[in-house]
Scaffold this active site. Structure first.
Site, PDB file in Angstrom:
ATOM      1  N   CYS A  51       0.818  -1.215   0.000  1.00  0.00           N
ATOM      2  CA  CYS A  51       0.000   0.000   0.000  1.00  0.00           C
ATOM      3  C   CYS A  51       0.849   1.261   0.000  1.00  0.00           C
ATOM      4  O   CYS A  51       0.434   2.288  -0.510  1.00  0.00           O
ATOM      5  CB  CYS A  51      -0.932  -0.002   1.213  1.00  0.00           C
ATOM      6  SG  CYS A  51      -0.089   0.217   2.787  1.00  0.00           S
ATOM      7  N   CYS A  59       5.263  -4.611   4.150  1.00  0.00           N
ATOM      8  CA  CYS A  59       6.635  -4.096   4.062  1.00  0.00           C
ATOM      9  C   CYS A  59       7.372  -4.179   5.393  1.00  0.00           C
ATOM     10  O   CYS A  59       8.428  -3.577   5.540  1.00  0.00           O
ATOM     11  CB  CYS A  59       6.585  -2.645   3.623  1.00  0.00           C
ATOM     12  SG  CYS A  59       5.767  -1.627   4.863  1.00  0.00           S
ATOM     13  N   CYS A 121      -1.406 -17.069  -1.205  1.00  0.00           N
ATOM     14  CA  CYS A 121      -0.676 -16.418  -2.310  1.00  0.00           C
ATOM     15  C   CYS A 121       0.719 -16.033  -1.849  1.00  0.00           C
ATOM     16  O   CYS A 121       1.622 -15.869  -2.659  1.00  0.00           O
ATOM     17  CB  CYS A 121      -1.438 -15.205  -2.825  1.00  0.00           C
ATOM     18  SG  CYS A 121      -1.201 -13.716  -1.845  1.00  0.00           S
ATOM     19  N   CYS A 124       1.542 -11.573   1.555  1.00  0.00           N
ATOM     20  CA  CYS A 124       1.552 -10.949   2.887  1.00  0.00           C
ATOM     21  C   CYS A 124       2.519 -11.657   3.820  1.00  0.00           C
ATOM     22  O   CYS A 124       2.795 -11.177   4.918  1.00  0.00           O
ATOM     23  CB  CYS A 124       0.159 -11.006   3.495  1.00  0.00           C
ATOM     24  SG  CYS A 124      -0.307 -12.669   4.046  1.00  0.00           S
ATOM     25  N   VAL A 377       5.122  10.527  19.647  1.00  0.00           N
ATOM     26  CA  VAL A 377       4.051  11.209  20.376  1.00  0.00           C
ATOM     27  C   VAL A 377       3.881  12.621  19.808  1.00  0.00           C
ATOM     28  O   VAL A 377       2.772  13.050  19.474  1.00  0.00           O
ATOM     29  CB  VAL A 377       4.423  11.257  21.881  1.00  0.00           C
ATOM     30  CG1 VAL A 377       3.504  12.165  22.645  1.00  0.00           C
ATOM     31  CG2 VAL A 377       4.434   9.842  22.445  1.00  0.00           C
ATOM     32  N   GLY A 379       4.863  13.838  16.926  1.00  0.00           N
ATOM     33  CA  GLY A 379       4.408  13.819  15.525  1.00  0.00           C
ATOM     34  C   GLY A 379       2.893  13.708  15.472  1.00  0.00           C
ATOM     35  O   GLY A 379       2.226  14.413  14.707  1.00  0.00           O
ATOM     36  N   ARG A 937     -14.350 -12.270  -6.453  1.00  0.00           N
ATOM     37  CA  ARG A 937     -14.637 -13.577  -5.837  1.00  0.00           C
ATOM     38  C   ARG A 937     -16.152 -13.834  -5.686  1.00  0.00           C
ATOM     39  O   ARG A 937     -16.850 -13.062  -5.051  1.00  0.00           O
ATOM     40  CB  ARG A 937     -13.958 -13.637  -4.463  1.00  0.00           C
ATOM     41  CG  ARG A 937     -13.703 -15.034  -3.982  1.00  0.00           C
ATOM     42  CD  ARG A 937     -12.787 -15.043  -2.785  1.00  0.00           C
ATOM     43  NE  ARG A 937     -12.380 -16.407  -2.480  1.00  0.00           N
ATOM     44  CZ  ARG A 937     -11.427 -16.744  -1.627  1.00  0.00           C
ATOM     45  NH1 ARG A 937     -10.756 -15.823  -0.997  1.00  0.00           N
ATOM     46  NH2 ARG A 937     -11.111 -18.006  -1.415  1.00  0.00           N
ATOM     47  N   GLY A1113     -13.937 -18.948 -11.704  1.00  0.00           N
ATOM     48  CA  GLY A1113     -15.091 -19.805 -11.467  1.00  0.00           C
ATOM     49  C   GLY A1113     -14.802 -20.926 -10.498  1.00  0.00           C
ATOM     50  O   GLY A1113     -15.579 -21.880 -10.397  1.00  0.00           O
ATOM     51  N   GLU A1289     -14.705 -20.156  -4.374  1.00  0.00           N
ATOM     52  CA  GLU A1289     -15.664 -19.064  -4.203  1.00  0.00           C
ATOM     53  C   GLU A1289     -16.933 -19.432  -3.431  1.00  0.00           C
ATOM     54  O   GLU A1289     -17.433 -18.622  -2.648  1.00  0.00           O
ATOM     55  CB  GLU A1289     -16.063 -18.527  -5.591  1.00  0.00           C
ATOM     56  CG  GLU A1289     -14.901 -17.876  -6.296  1.00  0.00           C
ATOM     57  CD  GLU A1289     -15.186 -17.615  -7.762  1.00  0.00           C
ATOM     58  OE1 GLU A1289     -15.184 -16.449  -8.166  1.00  0.00           O
ATOM     59  OE2 GLU A1289     -15.408 -18.593  -8.513  1.00  0.00           O
TER      60      GLU A1289
HETATM   61  C1  LIG Z   1      -1.335   3.619   9.041  1.00  0.00           C
HETATM   62  C2  LIG Z   1      -1.445   4.629  10.154  1.00  0.00           C
HETATM   63  C3  LIG Z   1      -2.504   4.526  11.035  1.00  0.00           C
HETATM   64  C4  LIG Z   1      -2.647   5.450  12.048  1.00  0.00           C
HETATM   65  N1  LIG Z   1      -3.695   5.336  12.908  1.00  0.00           N
HETATM   66  C5  LIG Z   1      -3.820   6.235  13.926  1.00  0.00           C
HETATM   67  C6  LIG Z   1      -4.892   6.141  14.838  1.00  0.00           C
HETATM   68  O1  LIG Z   1      -5.725   5.248  14.766  1.00  0.00           O
HETATM   69  N2  LIG Z   1      -4.984   7.090  15.815  1.00  0.00           N
HETATM   70  C7  LIG Z   1      -4.060   8.084  15.936  1.00  0.00           C
HETATM   71  O2  LIG Z   1      -4.153   8.900  16.832  1.00  0.00           O
HETATM   72  N3  LIG Z   1      -3.035   8.177  15.083  1.00  0.00           N
HETATM   73  C8  LIG Z   1      -2.898   7.301  14.089  1.00  0.00           C
HETATM   74  N4  LIG Z   1      -1.855   7.413  13.217  1.00  0.00           N
HETATM   75  C9  LIG Z   1      -0.958   8.569  13.331  1.00  0.00           C
HETATM   76  C10 LIG Z   1       0.377   8.239  13.953  1.00  0.00           C
HETATM   77  O3  LIG Z   1       0.255   8.166  15.318  1.00  0.00           O
HETATM   78  C11 LIG Z   1       1.312   9.335  13.533  1.00  0.00           C
HETATM   79  O4  LIG Z   1       1.539   9.167  12.138  1.00  0.00           O
HETATM   80  C12 LIG Z   1       2.642   9.333  14.244  1.00  0.00           C
HETATM   81  O5  LIG Z   1       2.492   9.391  15.609  1.00  0.00           O
HETATM   82  C13 LIG Z   1       3.424  10.540  13.768  1.00  0.00           C
HETATM   83  O6  LIG Z   1       4.713  10.502  14.356  1.00  0.00           O
HETATM   84  P1  LIG Z   1       6.018  10.646  13.463  1.00  0.00           P
HETATM   85  O7  LIG Z   1       7.141  10.694  14.377  1.00  0.00           O
HETATM   86  O8  LIG Z   1       6.054   9.615  12.434  1.00  0.00           O
HETATM   87  O9  LIG Z   1       5.728  12.054  12.808  1.00  0.00           O
HETATM   88  P2  LIG Z   1       6.385  12.672  11.537  1.00  0.00           P
HETATM   89  O10 LIG Z   1       5.748  12.137  10.329  1.00  0.00           O
HETATM   90  O11 LIG Z   1       7.861  12.614  11.615  1.00  0.00           O
HETATM   91  O12 LIG Z   1       5.896  14.164  11.746  1.00  0.00           O
HETATM   92  C14 LIG Z   1       4.539  14.510  11.697  1.00  0.00           C
HETATM   93  C15 LIG Z   1       4.375  16.020  11.645  1.00  0.00           C
HETATM   94  O13 LIG Z   1       4.723  16.566  12.881  1.00  0.00           O
HETATM   95  C16 LIG Z   1       5.806  17.471  12.767  1.00  0.00           C
HETATM   96  N5  LIG Z   1       6.583  17.272  13.982  1.00  0.00           N
HETATM   97  C17 LIG Z   1       7.026  16.094  14.460  1.00  0.00           C
HETATM   98  N6  LIG Z   1       7.584  16.270  15.660  1.00  0.00           N
HETATM   99  C18 LIG Z   1       7.489  17.580  15.948  1.00  0.00           C
HETATM  100  C19 LIG Z   1       7.872  18.374  17.048  1.00  0.00           C
HETATM  101  N7  LIG Z   1       8.464  17.854  18.116  1.00  0.00           N
HETATM  102  N8  LIG Z   1       7.604  19.685  17.014  1.00  0.00           N
HETATM  103  C20 LIG Z   1       7.010  20.245  15.946  1.00  0.00           C
HETATM  104  N9  LIG Z   1       6.624  19.538  14.864  1.00  0.00           N
HETATM  105  C21 LIG Z   1       6.864  18.230  14.878  1.00  0.00           C
HETATM  106  C22 LIG Z   1       6.464  17.118  11.492  1.00  0.00           C
HETATM  107  O14 LIG Z   1       7.136  18.168  10.915  1.00  0.00           O
HETATM  108  C23 LIG Z   1       5.277  16.679  10.647  1.00  0.00           C
HETATM  109  O15 LIG Z   1       4.618  17.775  10.107  1.00  0.00           O
HETATM  110  C24 LIG Z   1      -1.700   6.506  12.188  1.00  0.00           C
HETATM  111  C25 LIG Z   1      -0.642   6.588  11.294  1.00  0.00           C
HETATM  112  C26 LIG Z   1      -0.499   5.669  10.285  1.00  0.00           C
HETATM  113  C27 LIG Z   1       0.637   5.787   9.324  1.00  0.00           C
HETATM  114  S1  FES Z   2      -1.554 -15.315   1.717  1.00  0.00           S
HETATM  115 FE1  FES Z   2      -2.297 -13.993   0.156  1.00  0.00          FE
HETATM  116  S2  FES Z   2      -2.500 -12.141   1.188  1.00  0.00           S
HETATM  117 FE2  FES Z   2      -1.983 -13.502   2.781  1.00  0.00          FE
HETATM  118  S1  FES Z   3       3.393  -1.289   2.065  1.00  0.00           S
HETATM  119 FE1  FES Z   3       1.557  -1.437   3.190  1.00  0.00          FE
HETATM  120  S2  FES Z   3       2.247  -0.906   5.159  1.00  0.00           S
HETATM  121 FE2  FES Z   3       3.959  -0.535   3.963  1.00  0.00          FE
END
Ligand SMILES: Cc1cc2nc3c(=O)[nH]c(=O)nc-3n(C[C@H](O)[C@H](O)[C@H](O)COP(=O)(O)OP(=O)(O)OC[C@H]3O[C@@H](n4cnc5c(N)ncnc54)[C@H](O)[C@@H]3O)c2cc1C
Ligand code: FES
Ligand code: FES
Length: 1363
Positions: A51, A59, A121, A124, A377, A379, A937, A1113, A1289
């Site tokens: 994705c 990944c 497959c 995953c 946190v 982020g 499917r 099928g 199926e």
């Molecule tokens: C697949 C997926 C599912 C998720 N599901 C949820 C969910 O269910 N609930 C939920 O709450 N969150 C969810 N998240 C969000 C996730 O918690 C945040 O993506 C993650 O915490 C961001 O942290 P990071 O360090 O990767 O941020 P980064 O991507 O590094 O930064 C995020 C942003 O914050 C800025 N930044 C970072 N740190 C600071 C700082 N100290 N001061 C100022 N700016 C700063 C960066 O410049 C950027 O703009 C999900 C994320 C993903 C990818």
């Molecule tokens: S075995 Fe195909 S996606 Fe898991």
């Molecule tokens: S390719 Fe799907 S989580 Fe990274």
């Protein structure tokens, strides 16, 4: 001003370890992700891209960090698609390939996944492997840090912890049950006897630890010594002195891209102290470059379009990494990873702080574990503040009373502000010089006077889905005698359609110092609805408001009553039984041998198309798609051509032959490759941009300008109603006329019916969500030949398409498919367009060209299941016996017919699962300006079957009786099944196994008793209702002819080619067993002789085995086995005399297989046999029965599937493990269709649910908690190939039981509200049963209604809003 030139005083290359090997890179593009590096620059291809947005887990790799100060190593699983390469400096990365031990010995996880049939497959599987590994390592770390050795009660994780490790991983094939068994096999609290079918033991008596592939943690990869030494040797970066210039520090990597657009630079800058950060910001803020502060970069999974020029890494600044307990709580540095915060909160121990416990429990549902391991946190909070991200963390910290420390680095000295989190969130984006340094969480100690609770409602219960709404409440109470007084309250709500989480201050004030009572709860609810209001334009506004009301009510009501308001069934651990009968006399048929090459799939060795290394000079293509549904268009590629790395744009003008993208093998229908002049739907390909890299091709495709002229055209037709109004239909194909339709005279029967009722049922689309997106690699060859590697279900048709497009003969086109990473119909037709496009590009450019669609493009281009709308009139008696059904189904087929002309036949067949007495269905194929719908499917059958179950339930509701009762009286008899499906198709008395299975299921699953138990439960339970339902499967299958070549070599090894393609359904495994069985007259028919390892099934190749057909099928396995059987019979005939002749020279008369082959070769006997099996082309019907029990939370509308029992007749199974896997996988695919997967489009037909953020295939937490599957032991049948029956199926349609069970639970909920009026409450309920839909059927205002009636018990309160 451009990017200033930083030069690091001591320029160091990027150094890390990959699978134990040292990697040193002196030049890196800062935008490169770890995934793209691994996949494009290393030989390790096990790490997959599913994705690219953190939502699928394909990944996942292991990332280990060493702390030179504490000497500790921290290992965590991460999504490599989100991790930036530059940020892994000094880390050790392990991919699934790196788990292998000495002597190439596979890791226990890899072996167990194969042994427990956990890989179909296989796409995953590496991600699953690493997720389980990550959990084991985390647990070992936690044990080390938390528990002194002597105190450890166990040295392994619990079942629940291991199961939840798969939270962030999607598997579209297996249905998860076998994977969860693998997880549990590593747990301390498992009873091994409870684990499912596997190759480690034949029966329960062998269920012992020593029979499992052993796991030895000490043999796991260690943090490499060379890296420890290097990290130890690295100097701690010194603070820049006053005299140092800015230019002397900081810059790590600069990447320059030149194109006709000019020069574009990307920079990776690190800051290791706050002071350094101040200096960097000071300079960088003077430029006009886009800057991103980076910790984990996981936000890139959501905000993909933000393409920073400068990445400023703040993840190593010590002030941002604090995790310190003080007298008042916990200070958490902003760069602390969320998983670290959870560990820290958990380290407080149970019963110490309600806030610590509540936060930790809630955070374990945030994202998936791999995101939590890397995302910080800070982020998260900044995303919530800056981008209005629907954060959980912001809400729960707000509820807990946290504050934020913000540092302004703009002045000569940093200035610090402590802000309550409310103010921080409301502040809006931080200034250019400000950062979030830390948050402080007051961790109130446990006492009877403090209550903290958090809530969230989301499409999936245990995570990897952002909330529809969330909340956290902290109250201080006092108790006076029996009464509860709320001293103070903090009520935080978020994600409900708000810029950021907020406190309900007025409600807090209202509750303050009040004695809690129902009327106070009612007042609070009313006040809340006025204060916490979703923003205009928020989707599901009313639902989200009702969630907030539900959360508050849940909380206050439990305080008031002293008992939980809602007790949902705990879903862990999942359990399941598999029942089957082995037929030993046909050894090795029926044996549950592991899927061919499943160990290679787990270890990353299995090669998928995108894993094939790019040949020299290979180019990459990216599609340009229409964004209008009906318009003339002009493409302007000027801007795109100037983009970096661009080679050219390939469009309709570049097709040397005919403009064909798809030929449907069943109906011969053709579809164009590229639009020429006019577009007919959003998502239609206009051409492909070709560039030197994948990223460049994608960037350039985004820069193509398309001018649309919509004025000269009429309004597009966007749905069935508009199509009907404008007479826009696809022609019906007489070749696929519905069988036996109509049955009797439904019109007449309706006139005579005791009762008559009308209704509507709709079904929505469903996307395949194969884990491997569409992909192809085209390599031009001499003399106008071309080879195309692709993931195709229909090589033969693709060969014709390419030959037609390129105007070359078919023998110039070689299409090769080794395996598919899932297909489910999506690679039967739509794949041709994708592969043909790169073939045209490669042919024109005389260079290899490859494409691998990103998930969003794949979802936009590949239309899914056809939505339907059915109006019906049904006649019935008071016992529920249906006497007549007349219906009209409109099928929204999209612009091209694809396989939609099959739909009338398939939907009709699916609907005929019950005996309606008389039946008349009209099906109309509506032609709309939407993406063409295609096979998914159980195409047509799934829709028809659900419509049938909906109609039966409708009758039950009209009569106020149980749906199971109505099913019982309408179950087919041997006469009715013959009438509805044709006597031949049923296969006589031996073939009609449905009634026996139905009765067996009723007794095995204790249906009658459980119905009573559920009635009792529902009578007692106010806010959770349960439902139980059965459903039958009558599924028409059709076996197509197939080919096979069996070649025996002098050493006794055997190569087999078959017309069928391996896409996870176990076709090759079944073919191997068939060949072993069919050649068995030539070797000892003895279980000790294992011929299977001698047999290799080769990849599909359109030149080597031409004129194959299309996989589909569910019957391709049978057809391939039949062809292989035929080819083997020829060989047996040829070799039997040789055996006899050779036996004469042997004293014991025994001729070994190897000796036979050597001698036969010497005797110049043809050891190859090629046969075509010609199908009798007679359809046959498959049967099954299923029962499901669900639980619906009336406050949130969320559904949990508690138990499922399925019995399916796959005849004399060729491999019981494969067939059980298909039953489970098919059923869970069906769960997606009826429960979680909701396809949404905008007014122009653009897909809104086009990725893992918005489209939710089932994950491990959406499957049944108890999942039992039985393969019915049906008798041998002469008309079935090897007496086996199709399985891929048909079991999917048994999911009607889940859908009907949910309806029954909703019925129970509505009964509470409507009282006796509910007796004939035939409400409309169409899948998918998303939480908002279920809640609105149960009453969005059910809390208010309850409060009203509870406060005025003597009056009947009319219910206003039940739909
Ligand atoms: C697949 C997926 C599912 C998720 N599901 C949820 C969910 O269910 N609930 C939920 O709450 N969150 C969810 N998240 C969000 C996730 O918690 C945040 O993506 C993650 O915490 C961001 O942290 P990071 O360090 O990767 O941020 P980064 O991507 O590094 O930064 C995020 C942003 O914050 C800025 N930044 C970072 N740190 C600071 C700082 N100290 N001061 C100022 N700016 C700063 C960066 O410049 C950027 O703009 C999900 C994320 C993903 C990818
Ligand atoms: S075995 Fe195909 S996606 Fe898991
Ligand atoms: S390719 Fe799907 S989580 Fe990274």
């Amino acid at each position: 001003m451009g990017i200033p030139s930083f030069v690091e005083s001591e320029h160091r290359p990027l150094v890390f370890a990959l699978n134990g090997q040292r990697v040193e890179l002196s030049s890196v593009d800062p935008a490169t992700t770890l995934l793209s590096y691994i996949r494009s620059e290393t030989p390790f291809k096990g790490t997959k891209r599913g994705c690219g947005e953190g939502g699928c887990g394909a990944c996942v790799v292991m990332l280990a960090r060493y702390n030179p100060v504490t000497k500790e190593v921290k290992e965590s699983s991460v999504n490599s698609c989100l991790v930036l390469l530059c940020s892994i400096d000094g880390c050790a990365i392990t991919t699934t390939e790196g788990l292998r031990g000495g002597g190439n010995n596979l890791h226990a996880i890899q072996k167990r996944i194969s042994a427990f049939h956990g890989s179909q497959c296989g796409f995953c599987t590496p991600g699953m492997t690493m997720a389980i590994y990550g959990c084991l390592k985390h647990d070992q770390q936690q044990q080390r840090s938390l528990t002194p050795v002597g105190d450890r009660t166990h040295s392994k994780p619990s079942c629940e912890k291991l199961e939840r490790a798969l939270q962030g991983n999607i598997c579209r094939c297996t249905g998860y049950r076998p994977l969860l068994d693998v997880c549990k096999s590593f747990a301390w609290d498992v009873d091994l006897e409870d684990l499912g079918l596997n190759t480690c033991w034949a029966d329960k008596s062998g269920a012992k630890e020593e029979n499992l592939p052993p796991y030895e943690p000490n043999a796991d990869p260690q943090f490499p010594k060379f890296l420890v030494d290097e990290l130890e040797a690295r100097k701690v970066p010194s603070e820049p002195t006053q005299t140092e210039t800015l230019q002397s520090v900081g810059e790590r990597f600069r990447h320059v891209e030149s194109s006709n657009e000019g020069k574009r630079e990307r920079l990776w800058v690190t800051a290791s102290t706050l002071n350094e950060l101040r200096e960097r910001l000071h300079v960088l803020n003077q430029t006009n470059q886009q800057l991103k502060l980076v910790v984990g970069n996981t936000s890139a999974g959501i905000y993909k379009d933000l393409r920073p020029d400068v990445f400023l890494d703040i993840s190593q600044i010590p002030e941002l990494l604090t995790l310190r307990r003080d007298d008042h709580g916990l200070e958490v540095g902003a760069a602390t990873r969320i998983a670290e915060l959870i560990d820290c909160l958990e380290s407080f121990g149970a019963g110490k702080s309600p806030v610590a416990e509540g936060l930790a429990e809630h955070l374990k549902k945030l994202a998936g574990g791999h995101v939590r391991n890397w995302g910080s946190v800070g982020g998260n909070l900044v995303m919530a503040q800056k981008f209005a991200f629907a954060s959980d963390l912001a809400t729960i910290l707000l509820g807990a009373g946290a504050s934020a420390r913000v540092v302004d680095l703009g002045g000569a000295h940093p200035s610090v502000a402590e802000l309550p989190l409310d103010d921080f969130l409301a502040k809006g984006a931080l200034g250019n010089n400000s950062i979030l340094q830390s948050v402080h969480i007051p961790l109130v100690a446990y006492s009877r006077e403090v209550v903290f609770k958090t809530f969230r409602a989301a499409p999936r219960p245990y995570g990897n889905a952002v909330s529809f709404s969330n909340a956290a409440f902290l109250v201080h109470i006092s108790r006076e005698r029996e009464e509860v007084v709320i001293e103070t309250a903090r009520l935080a709500f978020g994600a409900f359609g708000t810029k950021h989480a907020i406190r309900a201050l007025k409600v807090e004030e209202l509750l303050k110092s009040k004695t809690l009572s129902l009327s106070l709860v009612k007042e609070a609810v009313e006040a809340l609805k006025k204060e916490v209001v979703p923003l205009e334009g928020t989707s599901m506004k009313e639902y989200r408001t009702s969630l907030n009301v539900g959360f508050l009510f849940d909380f206050l009501n439990s305080l008031l009553s002293g008992e939980p308001t809602v007790t949902s069934t705990h879903l862990f651990p999942h359990v399941g039984k598999q029942n089957f009968t082995l037929t030993d006399d046909r050894f090795p048929l029926s044996q549950p041998i592991a899927k061919f090459l499943s160990q290679n799939q787990a270890s990353g060795d299995a090669v998928y198309v995108d894993d094939i290394p790019s040949p020299p000079h290979c180019l990459h293509a990216a599609f340009v798609l229409s964004s209008e549904p009906y318009a003339a268009f002009d493409v302007d590629t000027a801007a795109a051509r100037d983009s970096t790395g661009v080679v050219t744009f390939i469009s309709v003008d570049d097709i040397p032959g005919e403009n064909i993208g798809i030929i449907n093998p069943y109906n011969g229908a053709k579809e164009i490759l590229f639009a020429g002049g006019i577009v007919f739907y959003v998502g239609q390909p206009l051409g492909v941009m070709v560039a030197d890299t994948y990223e460049h091709a994608q960037l350039a495709a985004g820069k193509v300008n398309v001018d649309y002229d919509t004025h000269s055209f009429g309004a597009p037709i966007m749905n069935c109603d508009e199509a009907v109004a404008k007479d826009s239909f696809h022609p019906m194909n007489p070749a696929f006329a519905p069988p036996h339709n109509p049955v009797g005279d439904a019109e007449e029967s309706l006139k005579e019916a005791d009762f008559k009722s009308e209704g509507i049922v709709t079904t929505k689309s469903q996307y395949h969500f194969y884990m491997e997106t569409q992909t192809a690699l085209a390599i031009p060859d001499e003399d106008d030949c071309i080879t195309v590697y692709t993931a195709s279900q229909a090589l033969d048709c693709l060969q014709q398409v390419i030959a037609g497009c390129l105007s070359i003969p078919s023998h110039n086109v070689r299409v090769i498919t080794r395996r598919l990473g899932g297909a489910f119909g999506g690679k039967a037709f739509r794949n041709m367009q994708i592969a043909a496009a790169v073939a045209v590009a490669a042919f024109k450019l005389r260079r290899p060209v490859r494409v691998s669609l990103d998930r969003n493009t794949d979802m936009q281009m590949v239309g899914g299941r056809a939505p339907t709308k059915t109006n019906f009139t049904v006649g019935f008696t008071k016992t529920g016996k249906i006497t007549a059904l007349k219906a009209k189904t409109l099928v929204e087929s999209g612009w091209f017919v694809d396989n939609n002309d099959f739909n009338p036949m398939l939907i009709t067949s699916g609907m005929k699962k019950y005996n309606y007495g008389t039946f008349d269905l009209t099906t109309i194929l509506c032609r709309t300006n939407n993406v063409p719908k295609t096979a998914v499917r159980a195409p047509g059958d799934a829709e028809g079957s659900i419509i049938a179950d909906a109609i039966v339930d409708h009758v039950a509701s009209c009569l106020g009786i149980s749906g199971n009762q109505v099913r019982d009286v309408n179950l087919h008899t041997s006469e009715s099944i013959a009438l509805f499906h044709g006597a031949d198709a049923v296969g006589g008395a031996d073939g009609f196994t449905l009634p026996a299975m139905w009765e067996r299921l009723k007794s095995r699953a204790r249906i009658d008793e459980r119905e009573k138990e559920i009635m009792e439960f529902n009578a007692q339970s106010k806010w959770v209702k349960r439902g139980l339902a059965m459903a039958s499967c009558t599924y028409g299958a059709f076996t197509f002819g197939n080919t096979a070549t069996v070649s025996i070599f002098g050493d006794g090894s055997i190569a087999v080619e078959v017309g069928g393609v391996e896409m996870g359904q176990g076709l090759y495994t079944k073919v191997r067993q068939t060949v072993a069985y069919c050649l068995s007259p030539l070797w000892k028919k003895n279980k000790d002789v294992d011929m299977i390892p001698n047999i290799r099934v080769l990849q599909s190749d359109s030149l080597s085995l031409p004129n194959s057909f299309c996989d589909g099928g569910s019957t391709t396995s049978e057809g391939s086995c039949a062809a292989a059987q035929q080819a083997c019979e020829v060989l047996v005939q040829r070799l039997q005399p040789v055996v006899e002749q050779l036996a004469k020279d042997k004293t014991d008369g025994e001729v070994s297989w190897e000796y036979l082959c050597t001698m036969a070769k010497l005797m110049q006997i043809d050891l190859q046999s090629h046969e075509r099996w010609v199908s009798p082309m007679k359809p046959y019907v498959l049967f099954g029965a299923g029962a499901s029990e669900v639980e619906v939370n009336l406050l949130t509308g969320e559904t949990r599937i508690l138990a499922v029992d399925l019995i399916y007749d796959s005849g004399k199974s060729i491999n019981v493990a494969v067939d059980i896997g298909q039953v489970e996988g098919g059923f869970v695919f069906g769960i997606g269709f009826v429960l979680t997967e909701d396809v949404e489009r905008d007014a122009k037909g653009k897909l809104l649910s086009d990725g893992t953020w918005t489209y939710k295939p089932p994950t491990m937490d959406t499957i049944p908690q108890k999942f039992n599957v039985e393969l019915y032991n049906s008798p041998e049948h002469k008309d079935r190939i090897l007496s086996s029956k199709a399985v891929g199926e048909p079991p999917l349609v048994l999911v009607g039981s889940v859908y009907s069970a949910i309806r029954n639970a909703i019925r129970a909920a509505r009964k509470d509200h409507l009282g006796s009026n509910a007796d004939s409450d035939a409400f409309e309920f169409s899948p998918p049963a998303t939480a908002d839909k279920v809640k609105s059927l149960c009453g969005l205002d059910n809390v208010e209604h309850h409060l009203l009636s509870a406060l005025k018990p003597s009056k009947t309160i009319p219910h206003g809003k039940l739909v």
